[in-house]
Design a protein around this motif. Sequence first.
Motif, PDB file in Angstrom:
ATOM      1  N   ILE A   1      17.695   5.554  -8.409  1.00  0.00           N
ATOM      2  CA  ILE A   1      17.133   6.127  -7.178  1.00  0.00           C
ATOM      3  C   ILE A   1      18.261   6.562  -6.261  1.00  0.00           C
ATOM      4  CG2 ILE A   1      15.772   5.666  -5.100  1.00  0.00           C
ATOM      5  CD1 ILE A   1      14.175   3.617  -6.792  1.00  0.00           C
ATOM      6  N   LEU A   2      18.224   7.833  -5.852  1.00  0.00           N
ATOM      7  CA  LEU A   2      19.230   8.382  -4.943  1.00  0.00           C
ATOM      8  C   LEU A   2      18.705   8.557  -3.528  1.00  0.00           C
ATOM      9  CD1 LEU A   2      20.719  11.137  -7.289  1.00  0.00           C
ATOM     10  CD2 LEU A   2      21.509   8.766  -6.967  1.00  0.00           C
ATOM     11  N   VAL A   3      17.379   8.684  -3.375  1.00  0.00           N
ATOM     12  CA  VAL A   3      16.779   8.928  -2.064  1.00  0.00           C
ATOM     13  C   VAL A   3      15.403   8.270  -2.006  1.00  0.00           C
ATOM     14  CG1 VAL A   3      15.811  11.167  -2.794  1.00  0.00           C
ATOM     15  CG2 VAL A   3      16.180  10.720  -0.351  1.00  0.00           C
ATOM     16  N   GLU A   4      15.072   7.759  -0.819  1.00  0.00           N
ATOM     17  CA  GLU A   4      13.741   7.219  -0.547  1.00  0.00           C
ATOM     18  C   GLU A   4      13.321   7.738   0.820  1.00  0.00           C
ATOM     19  OE1 GLU A   4      11.326   2.972  -0.215  1.00  0.00           O
ATOM     20  OE2 GLU A   4      13.362   3.006  -1.025  1.00  0.00           O
ATOM     21  N   ILE A   5      12.071   8.210   0.911  1.00  0.00           N
ATOM     22  CA  ILE A   5      11.580   8.777   2.169  1.00  0.00           C
ATOM     23  C   ILE A   5      10.244   8.140   2.522  1.00  0.00           C
ATOM     24  CG2 ILE A   5      10.853  10.864   3.399  1.00  0.00           C
ATOM     25  CD1 ILE A   5      12.774  12.451   1.582  1.00  0.00           C
ATOM     26  N   MET A   6      10.124   7.724   3.780  1.00  0.00           N
ATOM     27  CA  MET A   6       8.901   7.122   4.321  1.00  0.00           C
ATOM     28  C   MET A   6       8.520   7.921   5.567  1.00  0.00           C
ATOM     29  SD  MET A   6       8.694   3.236   5.672  1.00  0.00           S
ATOM     30  CE  MET A   6       7.406   2.712   6.744  1.00  0.00           C
ATOM     31  N   VAL A   7       7.227   8.222   5.743  1.00  0.00           N
ATOM     32  CA  VAL A   7       6.806   8.987   6.914  1.00  0.00           C
ATOM     33  C   VAL A   7       5.602   8.357   7.596  1.00  0.00           C
ATOM     34  CG1 VAL A   7       7.670  11.158   5.951  1.00  0.00           C
ATOM     35  CG2 VAL A   7       5.255  10.595   5.736  1.00  0.00           C
ATOM     36  N   VAL A   8       5.480   8.682   8.880  1.00  0.00           N
ATOM     37  CA  VAL A   8       4.298   8.361   9.674  1.00  0.00           C
ATOM     38  C   VAL A   8       3.786   9.684  10.208  1.00  0.00           C
ATOM     39  CG1 VAL A   8       3.395   7.155  11.699  1.00  0.00           C
ATOM     40  CG2 VAL A   8       5.238   6.115  10.350  1.00  0.00           C
ATOM     41  N   ALA A   9       2.485   9.922  10.035  1.00  0.00           N
ATOM     42  CA  ALA A   9       1.880  11.184  10.493  1.00  0.00           C
ATOM     43  C   ALA A   9       0.612  10.878  11.277  1.00  0.00           C
ATOM     44  CB  ALA A   9       1.542  12.062   9.284  1.00  0.00           C
ATOM     45  N   SER A  10       0.143  11.882  11.982  1.00  0.00           N
ATOM     46  CA  SER A  10      -1.160  11.758  12.635  1.00  0.00           C
ATOM     47  C   SER A  10      -2.201  12.423  11.732  1.00  0.00           C
ATOM     48  CB  SER A  10      -1.145  12.425  14.006  1.00  0.00           C
ATOM     49  OG  SER A  10      -0.913  13.817  13.881  1.00  0.00           O
ATOM     50  N   ALA A  11      -3.405  11.913  11.839  1.00  0.00           N
ATOM     51  CA  ALA A  11      -4.509  12.541  11.117  1.00  0.00           C
ATOM     52  C   ALA A  11      -4.777  13.897  11.763  1.00  0.00           C
ATOM     53  CB  ALA A  11      -5.758  11.659  11.179  1.00  0.00           C
ATOM     54  N   LYS A  12      -5.338  14.842  11.004  1.00  0.00           N
ATOM     55  CA  LYS A  12      -5.645  16.162  11.572  1.00  0.00           C
ATOM     56  C   LYS A  12      -6.674  16.060  12.688  1.00  0.00           C
ATOM     57  CE  LYS A  12      -4.505  19.389   7.923  1.00  0.00           C
ATOM     58  NZ  LYS A  12      -5.004  20.437   7.050  1.00  0.00           N
ATOM     59  N   GLU A  13      -7.628  15.188  12.498  1.00  0.00           N
ATOM     60  CA  GLU A  13      -8.649  14.968  13.509  1.00  0.00           C
ATOM     61  C   GLU A  13      -8.560  13.537  13.973  1.00  0.00           C
ATOM     62  OE1 GLU A  13     -12.533  16.139  12.254  1.00  0.00           O
ATOM     63  OE2 GLU A  13     -11.760  17.881  11.196  1.00  0.00           O
ATOM     64  N   THR A  14      -8.634  13.330  15.261  1.00  0.00           N
ATOM     65  CA  THR A  14      -8.599  11.967  15.772  1.00  0.00           C
ATOM     66  C   THR A  14      -9.935  11.295  15.475  1.00  0.00           C
ATOM     67  OG1 THR A  14      -9.284  12.761  17.938  1.00  0.00           O
ATOM     68  CG2 THR A  14      -6.931  12.435  17.602  1.00  0.00           C
ATOM     69  N   PRO A  15      -9.874   9.991  15.239  1.00  0.00           N
ATOM     70  CA  PRO A  15     -11.097   9.278  14.876  1.00  0.00           C
ATOM     71  C   PRO A  15     -12.116   9.262  15.989  1.00  0.00           C
ATOM     72  CG  PRO A  15      -9.192   7.781  15.051  1.00  0.00           C
ATOM     73  CD  PRO A  15      -8.713   9.153  15.300  1.00  0.00           C
TER      74      PRO A  15
ATOM     75  N   SER B   1       0.836  -1.195   0.000  1.00  0.00           N
ATOM     76  CA  SER B   1       0.000   0.000   0.000  1.00  0.00           C
ATOM     77  C   SER B   1       0.870   1.244   0.000  1.00  0.00           C
ATOM     78  CB  SER B   1      -0.888   0.017   1.250  1.00  0.00           C
ATOM     79  OG  SER B   1      -1.779  -1.075   1.228  1.00  0.00           O
ATOM     80  N   GLY B   2       0.469   2.227  -0.798  1.00  0.00           N
ATOM     81  CA  GLY B   2       1.194   3.490  -0.830  1.00  0.00           C
ATOM     82  C   GLY B   2       0.917   4.346   0.391  1.00  0.00           C
ATOM     83  N   THR B   3      -0.325   4.268   0.868  1.00  0.00           N
ATOM     84  CA  THR B   3      -0.743   5.017   2.054  1.00  0.00           C
ATOM     85  C   THR B   3      -1.699   4.138   2.858  1.00  0.00           C
ATOM     86  OG1 THR B   3      -0.632   7.095   0.821  1.00  0.00           O
ATOM     87  CG2 THR B   3      -1.828   7.143   2.899  1.00  0.00           C
ATOM     88  N   VAL B   4      -1.490   4.103   4.158  1.00  0.00           N
ATOM     89  CA  VAL B   4      -2.390   3.371   5.041  1.00  0.00           C
ATOM     90  C   VAL B   4      -2.847   4.321   6.132  1.00  0.00           C
ATOM     91  CG1 VAL B   4      -2.593   1.494   6.727  1.00  0.00           C
ATOM     92  CG2 VAL B   4      -1.299   1.143   4.612  1.00  0.00           C
ATOM     93  N   LEU B   5      -4.158   4.431   6.290  1.00  0.00           N
ATOM     94  CA  LEU B   5      -4.738   5.213   7.383  1.00  0.00           C
ATOM     95  C   LEU B   5      -5.283   4.223   8.394  1.00  0.00           C
ATOM     96  CD1 LEU B   5      -5.811   7.697   8.853  1.00  0.00           C
ATOM     97  CD2 LEU B   5      -7.772   7.687   7.305  1.00  0.00           C
ATOM     98  N   HIS B   6      -4.682   4.191   9.566  1.00  0.00           N
ATOM     99  CA  HIS B   6      -5.145   3.322  10.642  1.00  0.00           C
ATOM    100  C   HIS B   6      -6.149   4.129  11.458  1.00  0.00           C
ATOM    101  CE1 HIS B   6      -4.907   1.079  14.489  1.00  0.00           C
ATOM    102  NE2 HIS B   6      -4.853   0.052  13.633  1.00  0.00           N
ATOM    103  N   ARG B   7      -7.416   3.924  11.156  1.00  0.00           N
ATOM    104  CA  ARG B   7      -8.480   4.767  11.719  1.00  0.00           C
ATOM    105  C   ARG B   7      -8.545   4.728  13.246  1.00  0.00           C
ATOM    106  NH1 ARG B   7     -10.966   6.888   7.539  1.00  0.00           N
ATOM    107  NH2 ARG B   7     -11.137   5.730   5.605  1.00  0.00           N
ATOM    108  N   LYS B   8      -8.325   3.577  13.830  1.00  0.00           N
ATOM    109  CA  LYS B   8      -8.426   3.469  15.285  1.00  0.00           C
ATOM    110  C   LYS B   8      -7.386   4.342  15.994  1.00  0.00           C
ATOM    111  CE  LYS B   8      -8.959   0.112  18.961  1.00  0.00           C
ATOM    112  NZ  LYS B   8      -9.038  -1.309  19.308  1.00  0.00           N
ATOM    113  N   SER B   9      -6.165   4.365  15.463  1.00  0.00           N
ATOM    114  CA  SER B   9      -5.102   5.149  16.102  1.00  0.00           C
ATOM    115  C   SER B   9      -4.991   6.561  15.527  1.00  0.00           C
ATOM    116  CB  SER B   9      -3.752   4.443  15.939  1.00  0.00           C
ATOM    117  OG  SER B   9      -3.353   4.442  14.572  1.00  0.00           O
ATOM    118  N   GLY B  10      -5.571   6.767  14.337  1.00  0.00           N
ATOM    119  CA  GLY B  10      -5.440   8.069  13.694  1.00  0.00           C
ATOM    120  C   GLY B  10      -4.074   8.290  13.069  1.00  0.00           C
ATOM    121  N   LEU B  11      -3.355   7.207  12.780  1.00  0.00           N
ATOM    122  CA  LEU B  11      -2.031   7.324  12.171  1.00  0.00           C
ATOM    123  C   LEU B  11      -2.101   7.101  10.673  1.00  0.00           C
ATOM    124  CD1 LEU B  11       0.200   5.458  14.777  1.00  0.00           C
ATOM    125  CD2 LEU B  11      -0.043   7.924  14.446  1.00  0.00           C
ATOM    126  N   VAL B  12      -1.268   7.843   9.944  1.00  0.00           N
ATOM    127  CA  VAL B  12      -1.163   7.733   8.488  1.00  0.00           C
ATOM    128  C   VAL B  12       0.260   7.270   8.177  1.00  0.00           C
ATOM    129  CG1 VAL B  12      -1.263   8.973   6.301  1.00  0.00           C
ATOM    130  CG2 VAL B  12      -2.812   9.608   8.174  1.00  0.00           C
TER     131      VAL B  12
END
Length: 110
Positions: free
Chosen positions: A96-110, A2-13
Amino acid sequence: MSGTVLHRKSGLVFISGQTAADEDGITAQTERVLQKVDERLAAAGTDKSHILQAQIWLKDIERDFKAMNGVWVQWVDQDNKPARATTEAPMANGKILVEIMVVASAKETP
Protein backbone atom coordinates in the motif's frame (compact mmCIF):
# COMPACT_ATOMS: atom_id res chain seq x y z
CA MET A 1 -15.12 -1.66 10.84
CA SER A 2 -17.61 0.01 8.52
CA GLY A 3 -16.59 0.99 5.01
CA THR A 4 -19.20 3.74 4.84
CA VAL A 5 -21.26 5.33 7.59
CA LEU A 6 -24.19 7.64 6.91
CA HIS A 7 -25.07 9.65 10.00
CA ARG A 8 -28.67 10.46 9.13
CA LYS A 9 -29.22 13.08 11.82
CA SER A 10 -26.30 15.23 10.66
CA GLY A 11 -26.40 14.24 7.00
CA LEU A 12 -22.70 13.34 7.04
CA VAL A 13 -21.15 10.45 5.11
CA PHE A 14 -17.93 8.96 6.47
CA ILE A 15 -15.87 6.85 4.05
CA SER A 16 -13.23 4.69 5.74
CA GLY A 17 -9.65 4.69 4.52
CA GLN A 18 -9.52 3.25 1.00
CA THR A 19 -6.45 1.50 -0.43
CA ALA A 20 -5.46 -0.31 -3.61
CA ALA A 21 -2.58 -2.69 -2.86
CA ASP A 22 -3.39 -4.66 -6.02
CA GLU A 23 -2.24 -1.76 -8.22
CA ASP A 24 1.40 -0.95 -9.01
CA GLY A 25 2.75 2.55 -8.48
CA ILE A 26 1.44 5.63 -6.72
CA THR A 27 -0.44 6.99 -9.76
CA ALA A 28 -2.39 3.77 -10.36
CA GLN A 29 -3.08 3.30 -6.66
CA THR A 30 -4.32 6.86 -6.24
CA GLU A 31 -6.58 6.57 -9.30
CA ARG A 32 -8.06 3.30 -8.00
CA VAL A 33 -8.52 4.64 -4.47
CA LEU A 34 -10.37 7.71 -5.78
CA GLN A 35 -12.53 5.46 -7.95
CA LYS A 36 -13.43 3.50 -4.81
CA VAL A 37 -14.25 6.75 -3.00
CA ASP A 38 -16.53 7.75 -5.90
CA GLU A 39 -18.27 4.37 -5.73
CA ARG A 40 -18.84 4.57 -1.98
CA LEU A 41 -20.10 8.15 -2.20
CA ALA A 42 -22.54 7.16 -4.97
CA ALA A 43 -23.80 4.23 -2.90
CA ALA A 44 -24.47 6.70 -0.07
CA GLY A 45 -26.37 9.00 -2.44
CA THR A 46 -23.80 11.76 -2.75
CA ASP A 47 -20.69 12.61 -4.78
CA LYS A 48 -17.26 14.22 -4.61
CA SER A 49 -18.70 17.74 -4.91
CA HIS A 50 -20.01 17.23 -1.36
CA ILE A 51 -16.70 16.18 0.23
CA LEU A 52 -15.93 18.38 3.23
CA GLN A 53 -12.68 16.84 4.43
CA ALA A 54 -10.05 14.40 3.19
CA GLN A 55 -7.21 12.72 5.00
CA ILE A 56 -4.43 11.19 2.92
CA TRP A 57 -1.62 8.96 4.13
CA LEU A 58 1.41 8.23 1.95
CA LYS A 59 3.95 5.50 2.59
CA ASP A 60 6.74 7.77 1.24
CA ILE A 61 5.63 11.41 1.10
CA GLU A 62 8.92 12.70 -0.33
CA ARG A 63 8.82 10.27 -3.25
CA ASP A 64 5.05 10.13 -3.92
CA PHE A 65 3.44 13.44 -2.96
CA LYS A 66 3.80 15.14 -6.36
CA ALA A 67 2.36 12.21 -8.34
CA MET A 68 -0.48 11.60 -5.86
CA ASN A 69 -1.33 15.30 -5.79
CA GLY A 70 -1.41 15.45 -9.60
CA VAL A 71 -4.06 12.71 -9.67
CA TRP A 72 -5.97 14.38 -6.81
CA VAL A 73 -6.04 17.79 -8.54
CA GLN A 74 -7.48 16.22 -11.72
CA TRP A 75 -10.12 14.30 -9.73
CA VAL A 76 -11.32 16.79 -7.10
CA ASP A 77 -14.34 18.99 -7.85
CA GLN A 78 -12.71 22.32 -8.72
CA ASP A 79 -15.69 24.31 -7.42
CA ASN A 80 -15.90 22.44 -4.10
CA LYS A 81 -12.42 21.65 -2.84
CA PRO A 82 -12.46 20.04 0.62
CA ALA A 83 -10.16 20.71 3.53
CA ARG A 84 -7.32 18.20 3.23
CA ALA A 85 -4.42 16.88 5.26
CA THR A 86 -1.65 14.72 3.83
CA THR A 87 0.99 12.98 5.88
CA GLU A 88 3.44 10.10 5.77
CA ALA A 89 2.63 6.90 7.64
CA PRO A 90 3.68 3.27 7.76
CA MET A 91 1.04 1.12 6.09
CA ALA A 92 -0.54 -2.12 7.32
CA ASN A 93 0.48 -3.85 4.07
CA GLY A 94 3.87 -3.20 2.46
CA LYS A 95 2.29 -2.89 -1.01
CA ILE A 96 0.00 0.00 0.00
CA LEU A 97 1.39 3.37 -1.08
CA VAL A 98 -1.63 5.60 -0.37
CA GLU A 99 -4.75 5.56 1.81
CA ILE A 100 -7.54 8.12 1.54
CA MET A 101 -10.44 8.74 3.94
CA VAL A 102 -13.17 11.34 3.34
CA VAL A 103 -16.12 12.97 5.07
CA ALA A 104 -18.90 14.33 2.85
CA SER A 105 -22.35 15.78 3.22
CA ALA A 106 -25.38 14.03 1.86
CA LYS A 107 -26.90 15.68 -1.23
CA GLU A 108 -30.12 16.23 0.66
CA THR A 109 -30.25 17.00 4.33
CA PRO A 110 -32.27 14.54 6.38
